[in-house]
Design a protein around this motif. Structure first.
Motif, PDB file in Angstrom:
ATOM      1  N   ILE A 188      -1.550  -0.907  14.051  1.00 39.96           N
ATOM      2  CA  ILE A 188      -2.538  -0.512  13.037  1.00 39.96           C
ATOM      3  C   ILE A 188      -2.223  -1.122  11.668  1.00 39.96           C
ATOM      4  O   ILE A 188      -3.111  -1.616  10.969  1.00 39.96           O
ATOM      5  N   HIS A 189      -0.949  -1.101  11.294  1.00 40.38           N
ATOM      6  CA  HIS A 189      -0.588  -1.465   9.927  1.00 40.38           C
ATOM      7  C   HIS A 189       0.005  -2.867   9.772  1.00 40.38           C
ATOM      8  O   HIS A 189       0.248  -3.310   8.653  1.00 40.38           O
ATOM      9  N   GLY A 190       0.256  -3.529  10.898  1.00 39.53           N
ATOM     10  CA  GLY A 190       0.731  -4.913  10.820  1.00 39.53           C
ATOM     11  C   GLY A 190       2.205  -5.064  10.527  1.00 39.53           C
ATOM     12  O   GLY A 190       2.628  -6.123  10.040  1.00 39.53           O
ATOM     13  N   SER A 191       3.013  -4.041  10.821  1.00 40.02           N
ATOM     14  CA  SER A 191       4.456  -4.185  10.616  1.00 40.02           C
ATOM     15  C   SER A 191       4.999  -5.311  11.488  1.00 40.02           C
ATOM     16  O   SER A 191       4.510  -5.538  12.605  1.00 40.02           O
ATOM     17  N   PRO A 192       6.029  -6.018  11.018  1.00 38.38           N
ATOM     18  CA  PRO A 192       6.509  -7.201  11.749  1.00 38.38           C
ATOM     19  C   PRO A 192       7.297  -6.899  13.015  1.00 38.38           C
ATOM     20  O   PRO A 192       7.570  -7.807  13.796  1.00 38.38           O
ATOM     21  N   GLY A 193       7.693  -5.656  13.225  1.00 42.03           N
ATOM     22  CA  GLY A 193       8.447  -5.329  14.425  1.00 42.03           C
ATOM     23  C   GLY A 193       8.489  -3.837  14.656  1.00 42.03           C
ATOM     24  O   GLY A 193       8.144  -3.039  13.778  1.00 42.03           O
ATOM     25  N   LEU A 194       8.901  -3.453  15.851  1.00 45.23           N
ATOM     26  CA  LEU A 194       8.961  -2.041  16.218  1.00 45.23           C
ATOM     27  C   LEU A 194      10.151  -1.375  15.556  1.00 45.23           C
ATOM     28  O   LEU A 194      11.297  -1.806  15.728  1.00 45.23           O
ATOM     29  N   GLY A 195       9.881  -0.324  14.800  1.00 44.66           N
ATOM     30  CA  GLY A 195      10.953   0.432  14.176  1.00 44.66           C
ATOM     31  C   GLY A 195      11.584   1.408  15.151  1.00 44.66           C
ATOM     32  O   GLY A 195      11.216   1.475  16.333  1.00 44.66           O
ATOM     33  N   GLU A 196      12.505   2.192  14.640  1.00 47.71           N
ATOM     34  CA  GLU A 196      13.257   3.117  15.486  1.00 47.71           C
ATOM     35  C   GLU A 196      13.435   4.447  14.769  1.00 47.71           C
ATOM     36  O   GLU A 196      13.775   4.485  13.582  1.00 47.71           O
ATOM     37  N   VAL A 197      13.195   5.535  15.499  1.00 50.82           N
ATOM     38  CA  VAL A 197      13.555   6.849  14.986  1.00 50.82           C
ATOM     39  C   VAL A 197      15.041   7.025  15.247  1.00 50.82           C
ATOM     40  O   VAL A 197      15.469   7.289  16.371  1.00 50.82           O
ATOM     41  N   ARG A 198      15.819   6.843  14.180  1.00 44.07           N
ATOM     42  CA  ARG A 198      17.264   6.839  14.339  1.00 44.07           C
ATOM     43  C   ARG A 198      17.812   8.238  14.578  1.00 44.07           C
ATOM     44  O   ARG A 198      18.756   8.439  15.343  1.00 44.07           O
ATOM     45  N   SER A 199      17.210   9.239  13.920  1.00 42.61           N
ATOM     46  CA  SER A 199      17.624  10.617  14.157  1.00 42.61           C
ATOM     47  C   SER A 199      16.512  11.562  13.740  1.00 42.61           C
ATOM     48  O   SER A 199      15.692  11.244  12.871  1.00 42.61           O
ATOM     49  N   ALA A 200      16.462  12.709  14.377  1.00 45.24           N
ATOM     50  CA  ALA A 200      15.500  13.766  14.048  1.00 45.24           C
ATOM     51  C   ALA A 200      16.172  15.095  14.344  1.00 45.24           C
ATOM     52  O   ALA A 200      16.464  15.398  15.505  1.00 45.24           O
ATOM     53  N   VAL A 201      16.408  15.869  13.291  1.00 48.54           N
ATOM     54  CA  VAL A 201      17.177  17.106  13.433  1.00 48.54           C
ATOM     55  C   VAL A 201      16.467  18.232  12.692  1.00 48.54           C
ATOM     56  O   VAL A 201      16.082  18.077  11.530  1.00 48.54           O
ATOM     57  N   THR A 221      13.292   0.609  10.023  1.00 53.04           N
ATOM     58  CA  THR A 221      12.224  -0.349  10.289  1.00 53.04           C
ATOM     59  C   THR A 221      12.457  -1.612   9.490  1.00 53.04           C
ATOM     60  O   THR A 221      13.381  -1.696   8.661  1.00 53.04           O
ATOM     61  N   VAL A 222      11.620  -2.617   9.759  1.00 47.71           N
ATOM     62  CA  VAL A 222      11.729  -3.907   9.086  1.00 47.71           C
ATOM     63  C   VAL A 222      10.477  -4.119   8.245  1.00 47.71           C
ATOM     64  O   VAL A 222       9.360  -3.848   8.693  1.00 47.71           O
ATOM     65  N   TYR A 223      10.670  -4.585   7.012  1.00 46.14           N
ATOM     66  CA  TYR A 223       9.562  -4.785   6.082  1.00 46.14           C
ATOM     67  C   TYR A 223       9.463  -6.250   5.691  1.00 46.14           C
ATOM     68  O   TYR A 223      10.477  -6.947   5.577  1.00 46.14           O
ATOM     69  N   GLU A 224       8.234  -6.674   5.489  1.00 39.16           N
ATOM     70  CA  GLU A 224       8.004  -7.998   4.927  1.00 39.16           C
ATOM     71  C   GLU A 224       8.099  -7.906   3.407  1.00 39.16           C
ATOM     72  O   GLU A 224       7.404  -7.100   2.791  1.00 39.16           O
ATOM     73  N   THR A 225       8.949  -8.715   2.802  1.00 42.40           N
ATOM     74  CA  THR A 225       9.132  -8.700   1.358  1.00 42.40           C
ATOM     75  C   THR A 225       9.077 -10.138   0.843  1.00 42.40           C
ATOM     76  O   THR A 225       9.139 -11.091   1.631  1.00 42.40           O
ATOM     77  N   PRO A 226       8.968 -10.316  -0.470  1.00 45.88           N
ATOM     78  CA  PRO A 226       9.006 -11.678  -1.033  1.00 45.88           C
ATOM     79  C   PRO A 226      10.283 -12.430  -0.672  1.00 45.88           C
ATOM     80  O   PRO A 226      10.323 -13.654  -0.710  1.00 45.88           O
ATOM     81  N   LYS A 227      11.331 -11.689  -0.318  1.00 47.81           N
ATOM     82  CA  LYS A 227      12.592 -12.313   0.077  1.00 47.81           C
ATOM     83  C   LYS A 227      12.693 -12.515   1.581  1.00 47.81           C
ATOM     84  O   LYS A 227      13.748 -12.899   2.087  1.00 47.81           O
ATOM     85  N   GLY A 228      11.609 -12.221   2.300  1.00 49.75           N
ATOM     86  CA  GLY A 228      11.625 -12.318   3.749  1.00 49.75           C
ATOM     87  C   GLY A 228      11.706 -10.953   4.400  1.00 49.75           C
ATOM     88  O   GLY A 228      11.457  -9.927   3.756  1.00 49.75           O
ATOM     89  N   LEU A 229      12.063 -10.910   5.662  1.00 53.23           N
ATOM     90  CA  LEU A 229      12.170  -9.647   6.387  1.00 53.23           C
ATOM     91  C   LEU A 229      13.430  -8.913   5.968  1.00 53.23           C
ATOM     92  O   LEU A 229      14.519  -9.492   5.923  1.00 53.23           O
ATOM     93  N   GLU A 230      13.260  -7.618   5.641  1.00 52.59           N
ATOM     94  CA  GLU A 230      14.387  -6.800   5.206  1.00 52.59           C
ATOM     95  C   GLU A 230      14.386  -5.477   5.977  1.00 52.59           C
ATOM     96  O   GLU A 230      13.335  -4.881   6.192  1.00 52.59           O
ATOM     97  N   ALA A 231      15.573  -5.039   6.382  1.00 56.60           N
ATOM     98  CA  ALA A 231      15.705  -3.742   7.050  1.00 56.60           C
ATOM     99  C   ALA A 231      15.653  -2.636   6.010  1.00 56.60           C
ATOM    100  O   ALA A 231      16.318  -2.707   4.977  1.00 56.60           O
TER     101      ALA A 231
END
Length: 344
Positions: A188-201, A221-231
């Motif tokens: 839906i939102h065009g994120s560059p890759g599949l993120g991960e639910v690292r924890s839920a408590v 998750t990974v974001y597109e930024t002016p510096k490239g892909l960033e975690a």
């Protein structure tokens, strides 16, 4: 931007959940709610939780009550006022026969009568004023007192950097589920890759049970930024069905305070307030972050307003967090015969 919610058939087979809900941002409420001198205070009317409600300020705190007078049913928000006289200061006055009610809902005055009527009592909703919102506690059983509290979530060092409000023809659980539906951020939102639910408590409830009303989620998750892909990392803290705060950490720190208030069993009002931590970099990226959150929210609306709840969904292997979220959300629905020990 305001999105008009169309009327839809019931698509979510659960009642309105109980919890703390926002009646509105305090700055957006009528400025003349407080009676001053000989000037009567105003009464604020709103719809929430399938009820017609009114709010007023009694000089000490905000009050929220059912809107209809227990005498002969007049709407207290249509012509009603807050008494300014010393004897009944802060009482709400019915516009029909001028019966008066105090902040506990008790009848305090009846014109032409020597005594009050104990049967004539407004249903009152406990209130808090915190983080700029007037919140009220809703439970279908009036006898059930608040079962948890919402602490201050935005400290004084945070700097406001945006706000938004929508009305959406959907349901709290359907919308909140998006926060751990990582695949939809790609489709839906065009994120560059599949993120991960690292924890839920979930924090333990007051009675010691494991699944309390406060839940903490960390998404990677990974974001597109002016510096490239960033975690990046998103920390989402949920305080029952009505309030969440999301902390976004990448180059700076930005917080999103979000409240969801059910209007009826099919429509919700969502209010968002954005804050940054005061650092130069955070202030610089805040406008783009606010714009992106609004864009993504509005992309989700057509899905929410036209989907239906699937009780036993066919999930992908990485979608276990959806099942866990639904198990947590179940505790907020009161059913016939529901008993409460004072905690959830």
């Amino acid at each position: 931007m305001s999105i008009d919610a169309s009327t839809n058939a019931v698509r979510f087979p659960k009642p309105i959940p109980f919890g703390w809900y926002s009646a509105g941002r305090v700055v957006d409420l009528p400025w003349d709610l407080i009676a001053t001198g000989d000037q009567a205070g105003a009464v604020f009317s709103f719809q929430a939780c399938g009820q017609e409600l009114v709010a007023w300020h009694d000089g000490a705190q905000f009050r929220v009550a059912d809107a209809f007078c227990p005498h002969l049913g007049a709407h207290l928000g249509v012509g009603g006022r807050v008494d300014a006289t010393p004897e009944h200061a802060g009482c709400i006055v019915c516009p029909f026969h001028e019966w008066k009610f105090d902040g506990t809902g008790a009848n305090t005055f009846i014109p032409f009568a020597e005594r009050t009527n104990a049967k004539a009592k407004l249903r009152m909703y406990p209130t808090t004023e915190i983080d700029g919102h007037l919140r009220f506690w809703y439970h279908p059983d009036p006898a059930v007192e608040p079962m948890w509290e919402i602490p201050t979530l935005i400290d004084d060092a945070m700097v406001p950097c945006g706000a938004a409000e929508w009305t959406v023809a959907s349901y709290w659980q359907e919308m909140a589920e998006n926060s751990i539906d990582m695949a939809h951020f790609v489709s839906i939102h065009g994120s560059p890759g599949l993120g991960e639910v690292r924890s839920a408590v979930a924090e333990p409830a007051a009675d010691g049970s494991a699944n309390g009303p406060i839940r903490h989620v960390v998404n990677k998750t990974v974001y597109e930024t002016p510096k490239g892909l960033e975690a990046g990392e998103l920390n989402v803290d949920m305080y029952g069905p009505g309030t969440s705060v999301t902390t976004f950490a990448l180059f700076g720190t930005i917080k999103l305070l979000s409240t969801t208030t059910p209007i009826d069993n099919g429509h919700c009002t969502i209010r968002m307030n954005f804050f940054h931590d005061g650092e130069e970099l955070s202030a610089a990226i805040a406008p783009a972050f606010v714009k992106e959150v609004k864009r993504q929210f509005e992309q989700d609306v057509p899905i929410w307003e036209n989907k239906r709840f699937v009780a036993s969904p066919a999930l992908a292997p990485y979608e276990k967090p959806i099942t866990e979220f639904r198990a947590w959300a179940t505790q907020f629905y009161a059913t016939p015969g529901h008993t409460v020990s004072g905690t959830v």
